[in-house]
Design a protein around this motif. Structure first.
Motif, short mmCIF file in Angstrom:
data_model
loop_
_atom_site.label_atom_id
_atom_site.label_comp_id
_atom_site.label_asym_id
_atom_site.label_seq_id
_atom_site.Cartn_x
_atom_site.Cartn_y
_atom_site.Cartn_z
N ALA A 139 0.84 -1.20 0.00
CA ALA A 139 0.00 0.00 0.00
C ALA A 139 0.88 1.25 0.00
CB ALA A 139 -0.92 0.00 1.21
N ASP A 140 1.97 1.22 0.76
CA ASP A 140 2.92 2.35 0.76
C ASP A 140 3.53 2.54 -0.62
OD1 ASP A 140 2.60 3.05 3.42
OD2 ASP A 140 4.31 1.90 4.12
N ILE A 141 3.95 1.43 -1.22
CA ILE A 141 4.56 1.51 -2.56
C ILE A 141 3.57 2.10 -3.55
CG2 ILE A 141 5.55 0.16 -4.45
CD1 ILE A 141 6.58 -1.82 -2.34
N ALA A 142 2.32 1.64 -3.46
CA ALA A 142 1.29 2.14 -4.37
C ALA A 142 1.09 3.64 -4.20
CB ALA A 142 -0.02 1.39 -4.12
N ASP A 143 1.03 4.10 -2.96
CA ASP A 143 0.81 5.53 -2.71
C ASP A 143 2.03 6.37 -3.08
OD1 ASP A 143 -1.72 5.00 -1.85
OD2 ASP A 143 -1.30 5.22 0.29
N HIS A 144 3.18 5.76 -3.14
CA HIS A 144 4.39 6.48 -3.57
C HIS A 144 4.48 6.56 -5.10
CE1 HIS A 144 8.44 8.00 -3.64
NE2 HIS A 144 8.93 6.89 -4.18
N LEU A 145 4.05 5.49 -5.76
CA LEU A 145 4.20 5.41 -7.21
C LEU A 145 2.95 5.83 -7.97
CD1 LEU A 145 6.15 2.02 -7.53
CD2 LEU A 145 7.07 4.34 -7.42
N GLY A 146 1.90 6.24 -7.26
CA GLY A 146 0.68 6.66 -7.94
C GLY A 146 -0.05 5.50 -8.59
N LEU A 147 -0.04 4.34 -7.95
CA LEU A 147 -0.69 3.14 -8.47
C LEU A 147 -1.68 2.60 -7.45
CD1 LEU A 147 2.54 1.31 -9.77
CD2 LEU A 147 0.87 2.55 -11.18
N THR A 148 -2.46 1.61 -7.85
CA THR A 148 -3.29 0.87 -6.91
C THR A 148 -2.48 -0.30 -6.37
OG1 THR A 148 -4.18 -0.62 -8.60
CG2 THR A 148 -5.37 1.47 -8.20
N ILE A 149 -2.92 -0.85 -5.24
CA ILE A 149 -2.23 -2.02 -4.68
C ILE A 149 -2.29 -3.17 -5.69
CG2 ILE A 149 -2.24 -3.72 -2.82
CD1 ILE A 149 -3.48 -1.63 -1.02
N GLU A 150 -3.42 -3.28 -6.38
CA GLU A 150 -3.56 -4.36 -7.37
C GLU A 150 -2.53 -4.21 -8.49
OE1 GLU A 150 -7.06 -3.96 -4.96
OE2 GLU A 150 -6.05 -2.48 -6.24
N SER A 151 -2.28 -2.98 -8.94
CA SER A 151 -1.30 -2.75 -10.00
C SER A 151 0.11 -3.09 -9.52
CB SER A 151 -1.35 -1.30 -10.47
OG SER A 151 -2.56 -1.04 -11.14
N VAL A 152 0.40 -2.75 -8.27
CA VAL A 152 1.72 -3.09 -7.70
C VAL A 152 1.90 -4.60 -7.67
CG1 VAL A 152 3.14 -3.05 -5.61
CG2 VAL A 152 1.95 -0.97 -6.36
N SER A 153 0.91 -5.31 -7.14
CA SER A 153 0.99 -6.77 -7.04
C SER A 153 1.08 -7.41 -8.42
CB SER A 153 -0.22 -7.32 -6.29
OG SER A 153 -0.24 -6.85 -4.96
N ARG A 154 0.28 -6.92 -9.36
CA ARG A 154 0.29 -7.47 -10.71
C ARG A 154 1.64 -7.26 -11.39
NH1 ARG A 154 -4.34 -5.74 -11.83
NH2 ARG A 154 -3.74 -3.71 -12.70
N SER A 155 2.22 -6.09 -11.22
CA SER A 155 3.51 -5.79 -11.85
C SER A 155 4.62 -6.63 -11.24
CB SER A 155 3.83 -4.30 -11.71
OG SER A 155 2.90 -3.51 -12.39
N LEU A 156 4.61 -6.79 -9.92
CA LEU A 156 5.62 -7.63 -9.27
C LEU A 156 5.50 -9.08 -9.73
CD1 LEU A 156 5.47 -6.19 -5.62
CD2 LEU A 156 7.42 -6.04 -7.20
N THR A 157 4.27 -9.56 -9.81
CA THR A 157 4.06 -10.95 -10.26
C THR A 157 4.53 -11.13 -11.70
OG1 THR A 157 2.17 -11.22 -8.78
CG2 THR A 157 2.33 -12.73 -10.63
N GLN A 158 4.26 -10.15 -12.55
CA GLN A 158 4.70 -10.23 -13.94
C GLN A 158 6.22 -10.25 -14.03
OE1 GLN A 158 3.14 -7.10 -16.41
NE2 GLN A 158 4.06 -7.88 -18.28
N LEU A 159 6.88 -9.41 -13.26
CA LEU A 159 8.35 -9.39 -13.27
C LEU A 159 8.91 -10.71 -12.73
CD1 LEU A 159 8.96 -5.75 -12.02
CD2 LEU A 159 9.45 -6.64 -14.30
N GLU A 160 8.22 -11.31 -11.77
CA GLU A 160 8.66 -12.61 -11.25
C GLU A 160 8.51 -13.69 -12.31
OE1 GLU A 160 8.09 -15.17 -7.17
OE2 GLU A 160 6.28 -14.33 -8.10
#
Length: 227
Positions: free
Chosen positions: A179-200
């Motif tokens: 949630a912190d990362i999302a609020d720092h990067l201007g994203l939703t938590i879902e977008s953060v999780s989705r992007s991390l999963t894609q990179l993995e």
């Protein structure tokens, strides 16, 4: 340097010009002055609108500075890690709020204490200027990230930036939540999780079971996304 300190409201505390030693490029030792205080996770350090009486150096843990928008959304301006100085702002009041991300220990300096700033040949004054310049550089990078980069590119930039601040480590323990990362990067938590999963899935990073750490398996690929 005098201009930078004057803008931050610290030059009056020095009573005028900095000593010549303040311009020396040598490594600065840990300042001797400054009180220490521990903060628990999510504890407020200062609030937006508070009068600026102190500035801070992170001894351990992590701090987030942020602003609440009129609709209740939170924009995290920056994360401050061990060694970082924060709370130095132009004007008389804080424009952002600050909270401990995890259990955190801070060194607290009184902004008006001329002996602290001028002591040890101006070591602390030199640190403050360095912190201001690094903060400006990160703010410029963050502006570009928010304005032009995709979610994957934002995550890549964030991870590369953290790795570089942690002396190039390829295994990053994240003190902040998604949630912190999302609020720092201007994203939703879902977008953060989705992007991390894609990179993995692409083999660029690995996400251990605890999900609070990230292993950079292919830093070169992350840097290409960050370019």
């Amino acid at each position: 340097m005098q201009t930078v300190l004057a803008t931050a409201g610290l030059l009056p505390a020095l009573g005028g010009a900095l000593p010549d030693a303040a311009f020396s490029p040598r490594q600065t030792p840990e300042p001797k002055a400054g009180s220490r205080r521990a903060f628990t996770a999510d504890e407020e350090i200062f609030a937006e609108g508070d009068r600026i009486a102190f500035f801070y150096k992170v001894a351990s843990g992590a701090v987030r500075t942020y602003k609440l928008l009129s609709d209740g959304r939170r924009q995290i301006d920056a994360f401050h890690l061990p060694g970082d100085i924060f709370g130095v702002e132009a004007g008389e009041e804080h424009r952002f709020s600050a909270e401990a991300v995890t259990d955190t220990k801070l060194i607290i300096y009184r902004a008006s204490d001329r002996s602290t700033l001028a002591g040890d040949g101006g070591c602390l004054a030199r640190e403050v200027v360095g912190a201001l310049l690094r903060g400006l550089e990160r703010a410029q990078d963050h502006m570009m990230l928010l304005g032009r980069k995709s979610a994957r590119e934002r995550i890549a930039s964030f991870l590369i930036g953290l790795s570089e601040r942690m002396t190039g480590e390829e295994s990053i323990n994240l003190p902040m939540s998604r949630a912190d990362i999302a609020d720092h990067l201007g994203l939703t938590i879902e977008s953060v999780s989705r992007s991390l999963t894609q990179l993995e899935r692409e083999g660029v990073i690995a996400l251990p079971t605890n999900r609070r750490s990230v292993i950079l398996r292919n830093p070169a690929a992350l840097r290409r996304l960050d370019a």
